[in-house]
Design a protein around this motif. Sequence first.
Motif, PDB file in Angstrom:
ATOM      1  N   ARG A 156       0.828  -1.197   0.000  1.00 40.50           N
ATOM      2  CA  ARG A 156       0.000   0.000   0.000  1.00 40.50           C
ATOM      3  C   ARG A 156       0.865   1.250   0.000  1.00 40.50           C
ATOM      4  NH1 ARG A 156      -5.816  -0.184   2.880  1.00 40.50           N
ATOM      5  NH2 ARG A 156      -6.508  -2.172   2.027  1.00 40.50           N
ATOM      6  N   ILE A 184      -7.415   2.455  -4.283  1.00 40.70           N
ATOM      7  CA  ILE A 184      -8.291   1.931  -3.228  1.00 40.70           C
ATOM      8  C   ILE A 184      -9.518   2.806  -3.055  1.00 40.70           C
ATOM      9  CG2 ILE A 184      -8.422   1.340  -0.773  1.00 40.70           C
ATOM     10  CD1 ILE A 184      -5.421   0.875  -0.817  1.00 40.70           C
ATOM     11  N   ALA A 189       4.416   2.124   1.683  1.00 37.74           N
ATOM     12  CA  ALA A 189       4.333   1.864   3.116  1.00 37.74           C
ATOM     13  C   ALA A 189       5.683   1.487   3.705  1.00 37.74           C
ATOM     14  CB  ALA A 189       3.324   0.744   3.375  1.00 37.74           C
ATOM     15  N   GLU A 215      -2.828   0.494  -3.982  1.00 44.08           N
ATOM     16  CA  GLU A 215      -2.072  -0.739  -3.798  1.00 44.08           C
ATOM     17  C   GLU A 215      -1.300  -0.993  -5.081  1.00 44.08           C
ATOM     18  OE1 GLU A 215      -4.417  -4.048  -2.646  1.00 44.08           O
ATOM     19  OE2 GLU A 215      -4.824  -3.300  -0.623  1.00 44.08           O
ATOM     20  N   PRO A 246      -5.019   6.864  -1.805  1.00 42.62           N
ATOM     21  CA  PRO A 246      -4.398   5.603  -1.382  1.00 42.62           C
ATOM     22  C   PRO A 246      -4.475   4.561  -2.501  1.00 42.62           C
ATOM     23  CG  PRO A 246      -6.560   5.841  -0.379  1.00 42.62           C
ATOM     24  CD  PRO A 246      -6.299   7.119  -1.103  1.00 42.62           C
ATOM     25  N   ASP A 291       0.536   5.940  -0.855  1.00 41.74           N
ATOM     26  CA  ASP A 291      -0.256   7.125  -1.209  1.00 41.74           C
ATOM     27  C   ASP A 291       0.396   7.834  -2.385  1.00 41.74           C
ATOM     28  OD1 ASP A 291      -2.122   6.852   0.937  1.00 41.74           O
ATOM     29  OD2 ASP A 291      -0.603   7.630   2.307  1.00 41.74           O
TER      30      ASP A 291
END
Length: 230
Positions: free
Chosen positions: A2, A59, A20, A45, A43, A4
Amino acid sequence: MRGDVLHYDEAQGFGFIDGADGNRYTFAREDLRHAATTSKGVPVEFQPSGGQACEVFVIRAAPATASPEPVAATVPQHFGRFALEPISSSTGLWSYFRRALTESYANFRGRARRKEYWGFYLFWAISVVVLSTVGFAIDGSLGAGLEEPIAGLALPGLFVLAALLPCIAMTVRRVHDLGLSGWFCLLILLPYVGGLSLLVFSLLPSQKSDNKWGPVPAGVKVPAPHVPAA
């Protein structure tokens, strides 16, 4: 993984993701699944592949009222996990050489301005000459002379081998600075024409705008935008 979205340029078709794991990844429009719309703060993935984000899946879409951030304020100064230069990094010739052999040792992402390229190779050549001189001096002190110049060849040879990867990475970033793919470096394999082509690339000035490999390098003068008269 994950992360941003830090920035996405719809016109250029590339952007950056804060993963992340604390690393920053680049991605292109082709990496977005389902042609999703994205912007700063969304956000996502994705599948990390080196410093590249693949299979980027949004997401949660950004709110329709979200105002776009200025490009200059959102484009990160780090490209890939090997590009660790601070925003206020020095633009001196020695600094370019030092960083190429340390922080950017295997950095094939980002851009290298003309001064950075030639500054690196200037000190590369000086290092070879100095190491050769020291090596021949050692051979002379041991009585080997010019007949068996072991140190005179070994010292510069080891340096050339150690700096081979930074040399390739620097050339790739120089080609990126012109808005071209790093694969153009393979022109060196063509006799005569290939080396001449890369020499021409090394002499050309930087693009005066951001491209898919990053923002304009520090120290490059960018013309002020034209403001039409009222």
